[in-house]
Design an enzyme around this catalytic site. Sequence first.
Site, PDB file in Angstrom:
ATOM      1  N   ARG A 273      57.483  16.722  40.094  1.00 38.65           N
ATOM      2  CA  ARG A 273      57.663  15.803  38.972  1.00 38.65           C
ATOM      3  C   ARG A 273      56.373  15.003  38.824  1.00 38.65           C
ATOM      4  O   ARG A 273      55.747  14.628  39.825  1.00 38.65           O
ATOM      5  CB  ARG A 273      58.828  14.842  39.220  1.00 38.65           C
ATOM      6  CG  ARG A 273      60.200  15.466  39.058  1.00 38.65           C
ATOM      7  CD  ARG A 273      60.527  15.748  37.578  1.00 38.65           C
ATOM      8  NE  ARG A 273      61.860  16.298  37.399  1.00 38.65           N
ATOM      9  CZ  ARG A 273      62.155  17.600  37.367  1.00 38.65           C
ATOM     10  NH1 ARG A 273      61.208  18.502  37.501  1.00 38.65           N
ATOM     11  NH2 ARG A 273      63.392  17.997  37.167  1.00 38.65           N
ATOM     12  N   GLU A 302      55.615  12.613  30.495  1.00 37.03           N
ATOM     13  CA  GLU A 302      55.743  13.777  29.613  1.00 37.03           C
ATOM     14  C   GLU A 302      56.325  13.358  28.276  1.00 37.03           C
ATOM     15  O   GLU A 302      57.205  12.509  28.254  1.00 37.03           O
ATOM     16  CB  GLU A 302      56.626  14.827  30.293  1.00 37.03           C
ATOM     17  CG  GLU A 302      55.856  15.555  31.365  1.00 37.03           C
ATOM     18  CD  GLU A 302      56.672  16.616  32.092  1.00 37.03           C
ATOM     19  OE1 GLU A 302      57.529  17.258  31.465  1.00 37.03           O
ATOM     20  OE2 GLU A 302      56.431  16.798  33.289  1.00 37.03           O
ATOM     21  N   HIS A 320      55.127  22.123  31.772  1.00 38.89           N
ATOM     22  CA  HIS A 320      56.402  22.128  32.517  1.00 38.89           C
ATOM     23  C   HIS A 320      57.143  23.470  32.352  1.00 38.89           C
ATOM     24  O   HIS A 320      58.278  23.509  31.879  1.00 38.89           O
ATOM     25  CB  HIS A 320      57.294  20.961  32.052  1.00 38.89           C
ATOM     26  CG  HIS A 320      58.311  20.550  33.066  1.00 38.89           C
ATOM     27  ND1 HIS A 320      58.757  19.260  33.220  1.00 38.89           N
ATOM     28  CD2 HIS A 320      58.986  21.257  34.006  1.00 38.89           C
ATOM     29  CE1 HIS A 320      59.661  19.193  34.182  1.00 38.89           C
ATOM     30  NE2 HIS A 320      59.814  20.409  34.680  1.00 38.89           N
TER      31      HIS A 320
HETATM   32  N1  LIG Z   1      58.217  22.019  37.433  1.00 39.18           N
HETATM   33  C1  LIG Z   1      59.409  22.561  37.320  1.00 39.18           C
HETATM   34  O1  LIG Z   1      59.726  23.214  36.337  1.00 39.18           O
HETATM   35  C2  LIG Z   1      60.384  22.408  38.420  1.00 39.18           C
HETATM   36  C3  LIG Z   1      60.375  21.289  39.212  1.00 39.18           C
HETATM   37  N2  LIG Z   1      61.288  21.163  40.219  1.00 39.18           N
HETATM   38  C4  LIG Z   1      61.217  19.970  41.065  1.00 39.18           C
HETATM   39  O2  LIG Z   1      61.127  20.399  42.427  1.00 39.18           O
HETATM   40  C5  LIG Z   1      61.961  19.586  43.219  1.00 39.18           C
HETATM   41  C6  LIG Z   1      62.315  20.302  44.498  1.00 39.18           C
HETATM   42  O3  LIG Z   1      63.262  21.339  44.251  1.00 39.18           O
HETATM   43  P1  LIG Z   1      63.934  22.133  45.477  1.00 39.18           P
HETATM   44  O4  LIG Z   1      62.902  22.688  46.366  1.00 39.18           O
HETATM   45  O5  LIG Z   1      64.952  23.042  44.908  1.00 39.18           O
HETATM   46  O6  LIG Z   1      64.652  20.914  46.216  1.00 39.18           O
HETATM   47  P2  LIG Z   1      64.949  20.737  47.763  1.00 39.18           P
HETATM   48  O7  LIG Z   1      65.919  19.605  47.835  1.00 39.18           O
HETATM   49  O8  LIG Z   1      65.322  22.043  48.377  1.00 39.18           O
HETATM   50  O9  LIG Z   1      63.533  20.297  48.368  1.00 39.18           O
HETATM   51  C7  LIG Z   1      63.011  19.015  48.269  1.00 39.18           C
HETATM   52  C8  LIG Z   1      62.405  18.663  49.607  1.00 39.18           C
HETATM   53  O10 LIG Z   1      61.704  17.424  49.491  1.00 39.18           O
HETATM   54  C9  LIG Z   1      61.837  16.774  50.735  1.00 39.18           C
HETATM   55  N3  LIG Z   1      61.521  15.354  50.598  1.00 39.18           N
HETATM   56  C10 LIG Z   1      62.261  14.362  50.080  1.00 39.18           C
HETATM   57  N4  LIG Z   1      61.611  13.191  50.177  1.00 39.18           N
HETATM   58  C11 LIG Z   1      60.412  13.467  50.761  1.00 39.18           C
HETATM   59  C12 LIG Z   1      59.293  12.671  51.132  1.00 39.18           C
HETATM   60  N5  LIG Z   1      59.291  11.361  50.929  1.00 39.18           N
HETATM   61  N6  LIG Z   1      58.246  13.297  51.689  1.00 39.18           N
HETATM   62  C13 LIG Z   1      58.247  14.629  51.928  1.00 39.18           C
HETATM   63  N7  LIG Z   1      59.289  15.430  51.601  1.00 39.18           N
HETATM   64  C14 LIG Z   1      60.355  14.843  51.038  1.00 39.18           C
HETATM   65  C15 LIG Z   1      63.301  17.015  51.114  1.00 39.18           C
HETATM   66  O11 LIG Z   1      63.541  16.763  52.493  1.00 39.18           O
HETATM   67  C16 LIG Z   1      63.446  18.475  50.736  1.00 39.18           C
HETATM   68  O12 LIG Z   1      63.172  19.347  51.805  1.00 39.18           O
HETATM   69  C17 LIG Z   1      63.129  19.260  42.283  1.00 39.18           C
HETATM   70  O13 LIG Z   1      63.789  18.066  42.685  1.00 39.18           O
HETATM   71  C18 LIG Z   1      62.479  19.114  40.940  1.00 39.18           C
HETATM   72  O14 LIG Z   1      62.119  17.777  40.701  1.00 39.18           O
HETATM   73  C19 LIG Z   1      62.210  22.125  40.457  1.00 39.18           C
HETATM   74  C20 LIG Z   1      62.242  23.250  39.693  1.00 39.18           C
HETATM   75  C21 LIG Z   1      61.355  23.491  38.593  1.00 39.18           C
HETATM   76  O1  LIG Z   2      64.872  22.379  37.330  1.00 39.91           O
HETATM   77  C1  LIG Z   2      64.027  21.473  37.254  1.00 39.91           C
HETATM   78  O2  LIG Z   2      64.079  20.466  37.985  1.00 39.91           O
HETATM   79  C2  LIG Z   2      62.960  21.579  36.267  1.00 39.91           C
HETATM   80  O3  LIG Z   2      62.008  20.853  36.298  1.00 39.91           O
HETATM   81  C3  LIG Z   2      63.026  22.616  35.222  1.00 39.91           C
HETATM   82  O4  LIG Z   2      63.152  23.831  35.733  1.00 39.91           O
END
Ligand SMILES: NC(=O)C1=CN([C@@H]2O[C@H](COP(=O)(O)OP(=O)(O)OC[C@H]3O[C@@H](n4cnc5c(N)ncnc54)[C@H](O)[C@@H]3O)[C@@H](O)[C@H]2O)C=CC1
Ligand SMILES: O=C(O)C(=O)CO
Length: 386
Positions: A273, A302, A320
């Site tokens: 993000r 954004e 994004h």
């Molecule tokens: N650019 C895009 O289109 C996308 C962005 N995302 C973003 O990616 C994020 C992660 O997604 P997932 O891997 O599925 O989630 P997840 O929950 O599997 O991984 C997030 C990780 O961040 C860690 N974390 C939390 N606070 C932290 C900190 N202060 N320092 C270090 N690590 C910390 C957690 O322990 C966890 O392992 C989503 O929350 C979303 O915001 C997800 C999908 C697409």
């Molecule tokens: O799933 C999310 O968190 C996104 O940013 C869009 O895929």
Amino acid sequence: MAKPVSIEVWNPSGKYRVVSTKPMPGTRWINLLIQNDCRLEICTEKKTILSVEDIIALIGDKCDGVIGQLTEDWGEELFSALSKAGGKAFSNMAVGYNNVNVDAANKYGVAVGNTPGVLTETTAELAASLSLAAARRIVEADEFMRGGLYDGWLPHLFVGNLLKGQTVGVIGAGRIGSAYARMMVEGFKMNLIYFDLYQATRLEKFVTAYAAFLKASGETPVAWKRASTMDEVLQEADVISLHPVLDKTTYHLVNKERLAKMKKEAILINCSRGPVIDEAALVEHLKQNPMFRVGLDVFEEEPYMKPGLAELKNAIVVPHIASASKWTREGMATLAALNVLGKIKGYPVWFDANRVEPFLNENARPPSACPSIVNAKALGLPSSKL
Ligand SMILES: NC(=O)C1=CN([C@@H]2O[C@H](COP(=O)(O)OP(=O)(O)OC[C@H]3O[C@@H](n4cnc5c(N)ncnc54)[C@H](O)[C@@H]3O)[C@@H](O)[C@H]2O)C=CC1
Ligand SMILES: O=C(O)C(=O)CO
């Protein structure tokens, strides 16, 4: 938009009224809803980001559930409006739900769904693409060609970094961070250093096994380390990719001081993000350090970029699109629709949000469960035993 003018209605006589604030890819999610007695209303308004007022108008007087988007501000006002309309279900079409005030949802007893897992590899692939594009200066080189500037091969032309043998750093080694780490370690034989609040056991096992394989094949094995501080990653890694959730602890996680700790020729990737990076500080850092490169999929405010970013040659910027593969986006739509449908039907919550594959099999009926409800515990929702 005082009142939404352009709405597409499916199955007008359906018992449950479900609203989707945007058209979403694929048709499976539509079919699943209408086969289960839902009247589906899809907002087709030509406006990218809907306001709270727009969505209140869409919710109307009777609404059983809403599928919404990460661009929308789901707080007190919307959950109150949904609750007044009789709704108990909302799902983001996203895994990240920093746009949702979960406390407000809890207050009104509204279940909040998200879409984990289906976008893990797709998002990691974009982070890997940006890493490669930054290391090998692909965007700059493409502009150079199209600008008619290429007049022959030269030893110094667009010299970049070799990834093999360098160190990749991952901050937030959850689903996406771990998938990205595996791609970079296996694909490019990079060493790994990661920082997360939790141990990434499966990732560590994978890199250990891969190192043993390389050693047995007579190649230099890769190494891994779990850093005890984030600064250790910033100081040691050549390519750093950010994959944490956005919350109070990760807001401006990468700021001026931390940028200064990174190698002068490091590459920084952000597919998490925007606000995880202090973007104004990043612009200054990029200006001062022309060999430092970034690949950004997300931005602090954004759809805008901070002044100066767009002019910098050492920044690659994309809008994004990290989860934008057809399979993933259709799967996200399906999971979001099934979260809302499952809550309307009173189904339990799937036992493991990391294993949502059964919901994505187009040739089988999905399980009678909500794939992923982030406030299931707070609302005391039962868990599926399937
Ligand atoms: N650019 C895009 O289109 C996308 C962005 N995302 C973003 O990616 C994020 C992660 O997604 P997932 O891997 O599925 O989630 P997840 O929950 O599997 O991984 C997030 C990780 O961040 C860690 N974390 C939390 N606070 C932290 C900190 N202060 N320092 C270090 N690590 C910390 C957690 O322990 C966890 O392992 C989503 O929350 C979303 O915001 C997800 C999908 C697409
Ligand atoms: O799933 C999310 O968190 C996104 O940013 C869009 O895929």
